[in-house]
Design an enzyme around this catalytic site. Sequence first.
Site, mmCIF file in Angstrom:
data_model
loop_
_atom_site.group_PDB
_atom_site.id
_atom_site.type_symbol
_atom_site.label_atom_id
_atom_site.label_comp_id
_atom_site.label_asym_id
_atom_site.label_seq_id
_atom_site.Cartn_x
_atom_site.Cartn_y
_atom_site.Cartn_z
ATOM 1 N NE ARG A 15 -1.920 -1.628 3.577
ATOM 2 C CZ ARG A 15 -2.287 -1.751 4.846
ATOM 3 N NH1 ARG A 15 -3.476 -1.324 5.231
ATOM 4 N NH2 ARG A 15 -1.488 -2.299 5.737
ATOM 5 C CE LYS A 74 1.201 -2.766 9.302
ATOM 6 N NZ LYS A 74 -0.081 -3.094 10.010
ATOM 7 C CE1 TYR A 93 -4.874 2.051 10.405
ATOM 8 C CE2 TYR A 93 -3.806 1.737 8.289
ATOM 9 C CZ TYR A 93 -4.948 1.912 9.041
ATOM 10 O OH TYR A 93 -6.164 1.948 8.426
ATOM 11 C CG HIS A 95 -1.384 -1.343 15.115
ATOM 12 N ND1 HIS A 95 -2.712 -1.394 15.489
ATOM 13 C CD2 HIS A 95 -1.390 -1.214 13.773
ATOM 14 C CE1 HIS A 95 -3.468 -1.306 14.419
ATOM 15 N NE2 HIS A 95 -2.700 -1.182 13.365
ATOM 16 C CD GLU A 117 -2.979 2.498 15.498
ATOM 17 O OE1 GLU A 117 -2.786 2.946 14.360
ATOM 18 O OE2 GLU A 117 -2.077 2.362 16.347
ATOM 19 C CB SER A 219 -18.182 -12.518 24.109
ATOM 20 O OG SER A 219 -16.892 -13.031 24.253
ATOM 21 C CG LEU A 239 -10.020 -2.541 18.974
ATOM 22 C CD1 LEU A 239 -8.512 -2.801 18.927
ATOM 23 C CD2 LEU A 239 -10.385 -1.536 17.901
ATOM 24 C CB VAL A 266 -8.612 -10.226 12.170
ATOM 25 C CG1 VAL A 266 -8.442 -8.927 11.395
ATOM 26 C CG2 VAL A 266 -9.233 -11.279 11.262
ATOM 27 C CB ALA A 267 -7.371 -9.250 17.354
ATOM 28 C CG ASP A 269 -3.856 -5.181 14.028
ATOM 29 O OD1 ASP A 269 -4.566 -5.831 14.826
ATOM 30 O OD2 ASP A 269 -4.311 -4.264 13.329
ATOM 31 C CB ALA A 298 0.655 -8.303 11.363
ATOM 32 C CG ASN A 299 0.901 -6.632 6.196
ATOM 33 O OD1 ASN A 299 0.935 -7.846 6.355
ATOM 34 N ND2 ASN A 299 1.662 -6.027 5.316
ATOM 35 C CG MET A 300 -5.027 -10.032 7.444
ATOM 36 S SD MET A 300 -6.488 -10.561 8.328
ATOM 37 C CE MET A 300 -7.417 -11.357 7.046
HETATM 38 N N1 NAD Z 1 -4.637 -8.100 10.797
HETATM 39 C C1 NAD Z 1 -5.016 -7.055 10.096
HETATM 40 O O1 NAD Z 1 -4.558 -6.842 8.981
HETATM 41 C C2 NAD Z 1 -6.059 -6.109 10.639
HETATM 42 C C3 NAD Z 1 -6.693 -5.171 9.821
HETATM 43 C C4 NAD Z 1 -7.700 -4.350 10.360
HETATM 44 C C5 NAD Z 1 -8.029 -4.478 11.717
HETATM 45 N N2 NAD Z 1 -7.369 -5.392 12.494
HETATM 46 C C6 NAD Z 1 -7.672 -5.608 13.904
HETATM 47 O O2 NAD Z 1 -8.912 -6.285 14.036
HETATM 48 C C7 NAD Z 1 -9.408 -6.042 15.358
HETATM 49 C C8 NAD Z 1 -10.877 -5.654 15.307
HETATM 50 O O3 NAD Z 1 -11.006 -4.376 14.678
HETATM 51 P P1 NAD Z 1 -12.423 -3.667 14.472
HETATM 52 O O4 NAD Z 1 -12.195 -2.494 13.607
HETATM 53 O O5 NAD Z 1 -13.421 -4.679 14.074
HETATM 54 O O6 NAD Z 1 -12.752 -3.158 15.940
HETATM 55 P P2 NAD Z 1 -14.199 -2.748 16.500
HETATM 56 O O7 NAD Z 1 -13.949 -1.861 17.664
HETATM 57 O O8 NAD Z 1 -15.081 -2.295 15.406
HETATM 58 O O9 NAD Z 1 -14.783 -4.136 17.028
HETATM 59 C C9 NAD Z 1 -14.265 -4.813 18.121
HETATM 60 C C10 NAD Z 1 -15.403 -5.549 18.772
HETATM 61 O O10 NAD Z 1 -14.850 -6.423 19.757
HETATM 62 C C11 NAD Z 1 -15.810 -6.477 20.794
HETATM 63 N N3 NAD Z 1 -15.184 -7.062 21.983
HETATM 64 C C12 NAD Z 1 -14.357 -6.493 22.890
HETATM 65 N N4 NAD Z 1 -14.025 -7.396 23.831
HETATM 66 C C13 NAD Z 1 -14.658 -8.554 23.503
HETATM 67 C C14 NAD Z 1 -14.716 -9.854 24.067
HETATM 68 N N5 NAD Z 1 -14.060 -10.154 25.200
HETATM 69 N N6 NAD Z 1 -15.472 -10.794 23.446
HETATM 70 C C15 NAD Z 1 -16.139 -10.520 22.310
HETATM 71 N N7 NAD Z 1 -16.142 -9.301 21.741
HETATM 72 C C16 NAD Z 1 -15.385 -8.339 22.320
HETATM 73 C C17 NAD Z 1 -16.276 -5.045 20.950
HETATM 74 O O11 NAD Z 1 -17.503 -4.977 21.658
HETATM 75 C C18 NAD Z 1 -16.404 -4.629 19.493
HETATM 76 O O12 NAD Z 1 -17.707 -4.836 18.990
HETATM 77 C C19 NAD Z 1 -8.486 -4.957 15.930
HETATM 78 O O13 NAD Z 1 -7.498 -5.550 16.753
HETATM 79 C C20 NAD Z 1 -7.848 -4.356 14.719
HETATM 80 O O14 NAD Z 1 -6.591 -3.735 15.008
HETATM 81 C C21 NAD Z 1 -6.398 -6.196 11.969
#
Ligand code: NAD
Length: 370
Positions: A15, A74, A93, A95, A117, A219, A239, A266-267, A269, A298-300
Amino acid sequence: MKIGVAKEIKADEYRVALTPAGARELVQLGHDVLVEAGAGEGSAFADVQYAAVGARIASVEDVWANAELLLKVKEPVPEEYPRIRADQILFTYLHLAASRELTEALVASRAACIAYETVETASGGLPLLAPMSEIAGRLAAQAGAYFLEKPLGGRGLLLGGVAGVAPGRVLVIGGGIVGYNAAVIAIGLGANVTILDRSIDRMRYLDEILSGRVSLVMSSALQIEESIRDADVVIGAVLIPGAKAPKLITRPMLSEMRPGAVLCDVAIDQGGCAETSRPTTHTDPVFVVDGVTHYCVANMPGAVPITSTKALTNATLPYVETIAKHGLMEAVALDPGLAPGVNVLDGRVTYEAVAEAHGLEYAPLYSVLA
Ligand SMILES: NC(=O)c1ccc[n+]([C@@H]2O[C@H](COP(=O)([O-])OP(=O)(O)OC[C@H]3O[C@@H](n4cnc5c(N)ncnc54)[C@H](O)[C@@H]3O)[C@@H](O)[C@H]2O)c1
Protein backbone atom coordinates in the site's frame (compact mmCIF):
# COMPACT_ATOMS: atom_id res chain seq x y z
CA MET A 1 3.31 22.42 4.33
CA LYS A 2 5.90 19.98 3.00
CA ILE A 3 4.13 16.64 2.91
CA GLY A 4 6.21 13.49 2.37
CA VAL A 5 4.98 10.09 1.25
CA ALA A 6 7.40 7.30 2.14
CA LYS A 7 7.61 3.98 0.32
CA GLU A 8 6.62 1.10 2.57
CA ILE A 9 9.52 -1.26 3.22
CA LYS A 10 7.83 -3.72 5.59
CA ALA A 11 7.67 -7.25 4.14
CA ASP A 12 4.75 -7.77 1.76
CA GLU A 13 3.36 -4.28 2.19
CA TYR A 14 2.21 -2.86 -1.13
CA ARG A 15 0.00 0.00 0.00
CA VAL A 16 0.93 3.66 -0.19
CA ALA A 17 -0.32 6.49 2.01
CA LEU A 18 -1.50 8.80 -0.79
CA THR A 19 -2.98 8.27 -4.26
CA PRO A 20 -2.27 10.58 -7.20
CA ALA A 21 -5.84 11.89 -6.74
CA GLY A 22 -5.04 12.76 -3.11
CA ALA A 23 -1.71 14.29 -4.13
CA ARG A 24 -3.55 16.52 -6.59
CA GLU A 25 -5.93 17.77 -3.87
CA LEU A 26 -2.98 18.66 -1.62
CA VAL A 27 -1.02 20.33 -4.42
CA GLN A 28 -4.12 22.36 -5.34
CA LEU A 29 -4.32 23.53 -1.73
CA GLY A 30 -0.80 24.90 -2.11
CA HIS A 31 1.19 22.18 -0.36
CA ASP A 32 4.53 20.81 -1.48
CA VAL A 33 4.08 17.05 -1.94
CA LEU A 34 7.17 14.83 -2.05
CA VAL A 35 6.61 11.22 -3.07
CA GLU A 36 9.40 8.69 -2.68
CA ALA A 37 10.33 7.14 -6.02
CA GLY A 38 8.41 3.92 -6.53
CA ALA A 39 6.16 4.48 -3.50
CA GLY A 40 2.95 3.83 -5.44
CA GLU A 41 4.20 0.93 -7.55
CA GLY A 42 2.68 -1.82 -5.40
CA SER A 43 -0.74 -0.17 -5.70
CA ALA A 44 -0.42 0.28 -9.46
CA PHE A 45 0.36 4.02 -9.25
CA ALA A 46 3.44 5.02 -11.29
CA ASP A 47 5.74 7.92 -10.38
CA VAL A 48 4.65 9.71 -13.56
CA GLN A 49 1.05 9.79 -12.27
CA TYR A 50 2.17 11.66 -9.15
CA ALA A 51 4.45 13.93 -11.15
CA ALA A 52 1.59 14.71 -13.54
CA VAL A 53 -0.48 16.21 -10.70
CA GLY A 54 2.37 18.37 -9.42
CA ALA A 55 4.00 16.16 -6.77
CA ARG A 56 7.77 15.93 -6.70
CA ILE A 57 9.40 12.50 -6.93
CA ALA A 58 12.21 12.29 -4.38
CA SER A 59 14.72 9.90 -2.81
CA VAL A 60 14.04 8.23 0.53
CA GLU A 61 16.54 10.59 2.19
CA ASP A 62 14.89 13.69 0.72
CA VAL A 63 11.40 12.62 1.72
CA TRP A 64 12.27 11.91 5.37
CA ALA A 65 14.66 14.85 5.72
CA ASN A 66 12.30 17.47 4.26
CA ALA A 67 8.76 16.40 5.13
CA GLU A 68 7.09 18.35 7.92
CA LEU A 69 4.20 15.92 7.72
CA LEU A 70 5.30 12.38 6.88
CA LEU A 71 2.61 10.00 5.62
CA LYS A 72 3.01 6.25 5.80
CA VAL A 73 0.80 3.19 6.02
CA LYS A 74 2.52 0.83 8.45
CA GLU A 75 4.50 1.64 11.58
CA PRO A 76 8.16 2.57 11.04
CA VAL A 77 10.54 -0.42 10.99
CA PRO A 78 13.92 -0.24 12.83
CA GLU A 79 15.85 1.01 9.80
CA GLU A 80 13.44 3.95 9.60
CA TYR A 81 13.74 4.94 13.29
CA PRO A 82 16.85 7.13 12.78
CA ARG A 83 15.10 9.00 9.95
CA ILE A 84 12.29 10.35 12.18
CA ARG A 85 12.92 13.98 13.14
CA ALA A 86 11.86 15.85 16.30
CA ASP A 87 10.15 18.58 14.27
CA GLN A 88 8.17 16.12 12.18
CA ILE A 89 4.56 14.98 12.34
CA LEU A 90 4.30 11.26 11.59
CA PHE A 91 0.84 10.13 10.47
CA THR A 92 0.48 6.37 10.03
CA TYR A 93 -0.75 3.15 11.66
CA LEU A 94 1.36 2.64 14.79
CA HIS A 95 -0.21 -0.11 16.98
CA LEU A 96 2.13 0.91 19.77
CA ALA A 97 0.57 -1.25 22.47
CA ALA A 98 1.97 -4.25 20.61
CA SER A 99 5.58 -2.96 20.47
CA ARG A 100 7.59 -1.48 23.29
CA GLU A 101 10.63 -1.13 21.01
CA LEU A 102 8.76 1.10 18.57
CA THR A 103 7.15 3.10 21.39
CA GLU A 104 10.60 3.79 22.86
CA ALA A 105 11.99 4.74 19.43
CA LEU A 106 9.18 7.26 18.89
CA VAL A 107 9.57 8.68 22.40
CA ALA A 108 13.30 9.10 21.71
CA SER A 109 12.59 10.80 18.36
CA ARG A 110 10.48 13.55 20.07
CA ALA A 111 8.34 13.67 16.91
CA ALA A 112 4.56 14.13 16.97
CA CYS A 113 3.27 10.64 16.21
CA ILE A 114 -0.38 10.31 15.24
CA ALA A 115 -1.76 6.79 14.95
CA TYR A 116 -4.47 6.27 12.34
CA GLU A 117 -6.04 3.55 14.49
CA THR A 118 -6.83 5.76 17.48
CA VAL A 119 -8.23 8.82 15.69
CA GLU A 120 -11.92 9.03 16.64
CA THR A 121 -15.15 10.40 15.25
CA ALA A 122 -17.47 12.49 17.42
CA SER A 123 -19.44 9.34 18.24
CA GLY A 124 -16.33 7.40 19.28
CA GLY A 125 -15.95 5.47 16.00
CA LEU A 126 -12.52 4.75 14.53
CA PRO A 127 -12.70 6.27 11.04
CA LEU A 128 -9.16 5.41 9.94
CA LEU A 129 -9.23 1.85 11.20
CA ALA A 130 -12.64 1.18 9.73
CA PRO A 131 -11.76 0.88 6.03
CA MET A 132 -8.92 -1.54 6.76
CA SER A 133 -11.11 -3.47 9.16
CA GLU A 134 -13.75 -3.84 6.46
CA ILE A 135 -11.15 -5.29 4.12
CA ALA A 136 -9.48 -7.50 6.75
CA GLY A 137 -12.85 -8.89 7.83
CA ARG A 138 -13.82 -9.78 4.28
CA LEU A 139 -10.40 -11.34 3.65
CA ALA A 140 -10.59 -13.32 6.92
CA ALA A 141 -13.68 -15.19 5.76
CA GLN A 142 -12.02 -15.88 2.39
CA ALA A 143 -8.81 -17.07 4.09
CA GLY A 144 -10.80 -19.28 6.45
CA ALA A 145 -12.62 -20.94 3.56
CA TYR A 146 -9.37 -21.37 1.62
CA PHE A 147 -7.30 -22.92 4.41
CA LEU A 148 -10.07 -25.43 5.17
CA GLU A 149 -9.07 -27.19 1.95
CA LYS A 150 -7.38 -30.53 2.55
CA PRO A 151 -4.24 -29.98 0.40
CA LEU A 152 -3.60 -26.85 2.46
CA GLY A 153 -3.75 -28.77 5.74
CA GLY A 154 -7.40 -28.03 6.43
CA ARG A 155 -10.28 -30.29 7.45
CA GLY A 156 -11.27 -30.76 3.84
CA LEU A 157 -14.62 -29.05 4.10
CA LEU A 158 -16.40 -26.72 1.71
CA LEU A 159 -17.52 -23.86 3.92
CA GLY A 160 -20.82 -23.39 2.10
CA GLY A 161 -21.66 -27.09 1.84
CA VAL A 162 -23.85 -28.22 -1.08
CA ALA A 163 -27.45 -29.38 -1.41
CA GLY A 164 -27.89 -32.20 1.09
CA VAL A 165 -24.59 -31.54 2.90
CA ALA A 166 -24.43 -29.20 5.89
CA PRO A 167 -22.28 -26.08 5.59
CA GLY A 168 -19.29 -25.35 7.83
CA ARG A 169 -19.50 -23.34 11.05
CA VAL A 170 -17.84 -19.96 11.39
CA LEU A 171 -17.39 -18.44 14.84
CA VAL A 172 -16.63 -14.72 14.87
CA ILE A 173 -15.34 -13.40 18.20
CA GLY A 174 -15.97 -9.64 18.26
CA GLY A 175 -18.81 -8.23 16.18
CA GLY A 176 -17.27 -4.86 15.32
CA ILE A 177 -16.29 -3.82 11.83
CA VAL A 178 -13.96 -6.77 11.17
CA GLY A 179 -16.47 -9.18 12.67
CA TYR A 180 -19.45 -7.80 10.76
CA ASN A 181 -17.62 -7.89 7.43
CA ALA A 182 -16.26 -11.38 8.06
CA ALA A 183 -19.80 -12.51 8.87
CA VAL A 184 -21.26 -10.93 5.73
CA ILE A 185 -18.81 -12.78 3.47
CA ALA A 186 -19.14 -16.04 5.43
CA ILE A 187 -22.93 -15.81 5.11
CA GLY A 188 -22.49 -15.09 1.41
CA LEU A 189 -20.40 -18.26 1.08
CA GLY A 190 -23.25 -20.16 2.69
CA ALA A 191 -21.66 -20.86 6.09
CA ASN A 192 -23.44 -21.17 9.40
CA VAL A 193 -22.27 -18.08 11.33
CA THR A 194 -22.20 -17.20 15.03
CA ILE A 195 -20.98 -13.86 16.34
CA LEU A 196 -19.92 -13.39 19.97
CA ASP A 197 -19.65 -9.88 21.38
CA ARG A 198 -19.70 -8.25 24.78
CA SER A 199 -21.60 -5.13 23.83
CA ILE A 200 -25.33 -5.55 24.01
CA ASP A 201 -25.86 -2.38 21.97
CA ARG A 202 -23.64 -3.70 19.21
CA MET A 203 -25.54 -6.99 19.22
CA ARG A 204 -28.85 -5.15 18.96
CA TYR A 205 -27.50 -3.30 15.95
CA LEU A 206 -26.19 -6.52 14.34
CA ASP A 207 -29.53 -8.15 15.03
CA GLU A 208 -31.26 -5.35 13.17
CA ILE A 209 -29.07 -5.50 10.08
CA LEU A 210 -28.39 -9.24 9.93
CA SER A 211 -31.73 -10.31 11.35
CA GLY A 212 -31.97 -14.06 11.44
CA ARG A 213 -28.94 -14.71 9.26
CA VAL A 214 -26.46 -15.17 12.15
CA SER A 215 -26.63 -16.32 15.78
CA LEU A 216 -25.66 -13.54 18.17
CA VAL A 217 -24.39 -14.65 21.56
CA MET A 218 -22.95 -12.82 24.56
CA SER A 219 -19.21 -13.43 24.79
CA SER A 220 -17.72 -15.04 27.90
CA ALA A 221 -14.84 -17.43 28.57
CA LEU A 222 -17.31 -20.30 28.95
CA GLN A 223 -19.19 -19.42 25.75
CA ILE A 224 -15.96 -19.20 23.75
CA GLU A 225 -14.80 -22.53 25.17
CA GLU A 226 -18.06 -24.20 24.15
CA SER A 227 -18.42 -22.54 20.75
CA ILE A 228 -14.93 -23.17 19.40
CA ARG A 229 -15.28 -26.95 19.88
CA ASP A 230 -17.49 -27.33 16.83
CA ALA A 231 -16.29 -24.38 14.75
CA ASP A 232 -14.56 -25.01 11.44
CA VAL A 233 -13.32 -21.44 11.19
CA VAL A 234 -12.76 -19.10 14.15
CA ILE A 235 -12.22 -15.43 13.37
CA GLY A 236 -10.63 -13.37 16.15
CA ALA A 237 -11.93 -9.82 15.73
CA VAL A 238 -11.96 -8.25 19.19
CA LEU A 239 -10.65 -4.82 20.01
CA ILE A 240 -10.13 -2.86 23.16
CA PRO A 241 -9.09 0.45 21.57
CA GLY A 242 -5.38 1.16 21.85
CA ALA A 243 -4.80 -1.78 24.22
CA LYS A 244 -3.39 -5.24 23.67
CA ALA A 245 -5.98 -7.76 22.52
CA PRO A 246 -7.31 -9.92 25.39
CA LYS A 247 -6.15 -13.56 25.19
CA LEU A 248 -9.61 -15.08 24.88
CA ILE A 249 -8.50 -18.41 23.35
CA THR A 250 -6.19 -20.28 25.67
CA ARG A 251 -3.93 -23.20 24.75
CA PRO A 252 -6.17 -25.75 26.53
CA MET A 253 -9.20 -24.40 24.57
CA LEU A 254 -7.28 -24.83 21.33
CA SER A 255 -6.72 -28.52 21.96
CA GLU A 256 -10.51 -28.92 22.10
CA MET A 257 -10.87 -27.62 18.54
CA ARG A 258 -11.36 -29.86 15.53
CA PRO A 259 -8.15 -30.97 13.81
CA GLY A 260 -7.74 -29.01 10.58
CA ALA A 261 -9.94 -26.14 11.78
CA VAL A 262 -8.72 -22.64 10.93
CA LEU A 263 -8.13 -19.78 13.35
CA CYS A 264 -7.87 -16.39 11.62
CA ASP A 265 -6.60 -14.09 14.34
CA VAL A 266 -7.25 -10.71 12.73
CA ALA A 267 -6.57 -9.00 16.08
CA ILE A 268 -2.93 -10.08 15.70
CA ASP A 269 -1.91 -6.47 15.03
CA GLN A 270 -2.86 -5.79 18.65
CA GLY A 271 -1.04 -8.92 19.85
CA GLY A 272 -3.70 -11.49 18.91
CA CYS A 273 -6.62 -12.91 20.88
CA ALA A 274 -5.28 -16.48 21.09
CA GLU A 275 -2.39 -17.46 23.36
CA THR A 276 -0.84 -19.41 20.49
CA SER A 277 -0.96 -16.62 17.88
CA ARG A 278 2.14 -14.95 16.50
CA PRO A 279 2.32 -12.56 13.53
CA THR A 280 2.81 -14.04 10.07
CA THR A 281 3.26 -12.54 6.60
CA HIS A 282 1.52 -12.97 3.27
CA THR A 283 4.49 -14.99 1.99
CA ASP A 284 4.20 -17.46 4.87
CA PRO A 285 0.71 -16.84 6.25
CA VAL A 286 -0.06 -19.92 8.36
CA PHE A 287 1.38 -22.24 10.99
CA VAL A 288 -0.16 -25.16 12.88
CA VAL A 289 -0.52 -25.58 16.66
CA ASP A 290 -2.36 -28.58 18.11
CA GLY A 291 -3.74 -29.41 14.65
CA VAL A 292 -5.31 -25.95 14.22
CA THR A 293 -4.17 -23.83 11.26
CA HIS A 294 -3.36 -20.32 12.50
CA TYR A 295 -3.67 -17.52 9.95
CA CYS A 296 -2.18 -14.45 11.67
CA VAL A 297 -1.19 -12.00 8.94
CA ALA A 298 -0.63 -8.67 10.64
CA ASN A 299 -1.26 -6.56 7.53
CA MET A 300 -4.04 -8.40 5.78
CA PRO A 301 -5.22 -5.45 3.62
CA GLY A 302 -1.71 -5.35 2.16
CA ALA A 303 -2.73 -8.33 0.03
CA VAL A 304 -5.23 -6.24 -1.92
CA PRO A 305 -3.33 -2.96 -2.23
CA ILE A 306 -5.38 -1.47 -5.05
CA THR A 307 -8.54 -1.68 -2.96
CA SER A 308 -6.83 -0.87 0.35
CA THR A 309 -4.85 2.14 -0.80
CA LYS A 310 -7.97 3.77 -2.21
CA ALA A 311 -10.09 2.91 0.83
CA LEU A 312 -7.41 4.17 3.24
CA THR A 313 -6.68 7.44 1.47
CA ASN A 314 -10.39 8.20 1.08
CA ALA A 315 -10.51 8.18 4.88
CA THR A 316 -7.17 9.84 5.74
CA LEU A 317 -7.16 12.69 3.22
CA PRO A 318 -9.54 15.03 5.10
CA TYR A 319 -7.33 14.70 8.22
CA VAL A 320 -4.16 15.26 6.18
CA GLU A 321 -5.74 18.41 4.75
CA THR A 322 -6.69 19.72 8.19
CA ILE A 323 -3.26 19.05 9.73
CA ALA A 324 -1.48 20.51 6.69
CA LYS A 325 -3.61 23.64 6.69
CA HIS A 326 -3.64 24.38 10.41
CA GLY A 327 -0.67 22.57 11.97
CA LEU A 328 -1.12 19.97 14.69
CA MET A 329 -2.16 22.15 17.63
CA GLU A 330 -4.89 23.99 15.78
CA ALA A 331 -6.03 20.84 13.98
CA VAL A 332 -6.53 19.11 17.34
CA ALA A 333 -8.52 22.08 18.59
CA LEU A 334 -10.68 22.10 15.46
CA ASP A 335 -11.30 18.36 15.46
CA PRO A 336 -11.17 16.91 18.99
CA GLY A 337 -11.29 13.41 17.44
CA LEU A 338 -7.69 13.92 16.30
CA ALA A 339 -6.51 14.30 19.91
CA PRO A 340 -6.74 10.58 20.79
CA GLY A 341 -4.80 9.94 17.58
CA VAL A 342 -1.73 11.59 19.08
CA ASN A 343 0.06 8.69 20.77
CA VAL A 344 3.48 10.25 21.31
CA LEU A 345 4.38 13.94 21.44
CA ASP A 346 7.59 15.66 22.37
CA GLY A 347 9.04 12.52 23.95
CA ARG A 348 5.95 11.72 26.06
CA VAL A 349 3.38 8.95 25.67
CA THR A 350 0.07 10.76 25.32
CA TYR A 351 -2.22 7.75 24.83
CA GLU A 352 -3.10 6.12 28.13
CA ALA A 353 -3.54 2.52 26.96
CA VAL A 354 -0.13 2.56 25.26
CA ALA A 355 1.56 3.91 28.40
CA GLU A 356 -0.22 1.25 30.45
CA ALA A 357 0.73 -1.57 28.06
CA HIS A 358 4.43 -0.82 28.55
CA GLY A 359 4.44 0.51 32.11
CA LEU A 360 5.53 3.94 30.84
CA GLU A 361 4.47 7.29 32.22
CA TYR A 362 1.28 8.70 30.67
CA ALA A 363 1.14 12.41 29.90
CA PRO A 364 -2.32 13.70 28.89
CA LEU A 365 -2.06 15.37 25.48
CA TYR A 366 -3.31 18.74 26.64
CA SER A 367 -0.64 18.91 29.38
CA VAL A 368 2.08 18.32 26.74
CA LEU A 369 0.52 20.73 24.23
CA ALA A 370 0.31 23.38 26.91
N1 NAD B 1 -4.64 -8.10 10.80
C1 NAD B 1 -5.02 -7.06 10.10
O1 NAD B 1 -4.56 -6.84 8.98
C2 NAD B 1 -6.06 -6.11 10.64
C3 NAD B 1 -6.69 -5.17 9.82
C4 NAD B 1 -7.70 -4.35 10.36
C5 NAD B 1 -8.03 -4.48 11.72
N2 NAD B 1 -7.37 -5.39 12.49
C6 NAD B 1 -7.67 -5.61 13.90
O2 NAD B 1 -8.91 -6.28 14.04
C7 NAD B 1 -9.41 -6.04 15.36
C8 NAD B 1 -10.88 -5.65 15.31
O3 NAD B 1 -11.01 -4.38 14.68
P1 NAD B 1 -12.42 -3.67 14.47
O4 NAD B 1 -12.19 -2.49 13.61
O5 NAD B 1 -13.42 -4.68 14.07
O6 NAD B 1 -12.75 -3.16 15.94
P2 NAD B 1 -14.20 -2.75 16.50
O7 NAD B 1 -13.95 -1.86 17.66
O8 NAD B 1 -15.08 -2.29 15.41
O9 NAD B 1 -14.78 -4.14 17.03
C9 NAD B 1 -14.26 -4.81 18.12
C10 NAD B 1 -15.40 -5.55 18.77
O10 NAD B 1 -14.85 -6.42 19.76
C11 NAD B 1 -15.81 -6.48 20.79
N3 NAD B 1 -15.18 -7.06 21.98
C12 NAD B 1 -14.36 -6.49 22.89
N4 NAD B 1 -14.02 -7.40 23.83
C13 NAD B 1 -14.66 -8.55 23.50
C14 NAD B 1 -14.72 -9.85 24.07
N5 NAD B 1 -14.06 -10.15 25.20
N6 NAD B 1 -15.47 -10.79 23.45
C15 NAD B 1 -16.14 -10.52 22.31
N7 NAD B 1 -16.14 -9.30 21.74
C16 NAD B 1 -15.39 -8.34 22.32
C17 NAD B 1 -16.28 -5.05 20.95
O11 NAD B 1 -17.50 -4.98 21.66
C18 NAD B 1 -16.40 -4.63 19.49
O12 NAD B 1 -17.71 -4.84 18.99
C19 NAD B 1 -8.49 -4.96 15.93
O13 NAD B 1 -7.50 -5.55 16.75
C20 NAD B 1 -7.85 -4.36 14.72
O14 NAD B 1 -6.59 -3.73 15.01
C21 NAD B 1 -6.40 -6.20 11.97
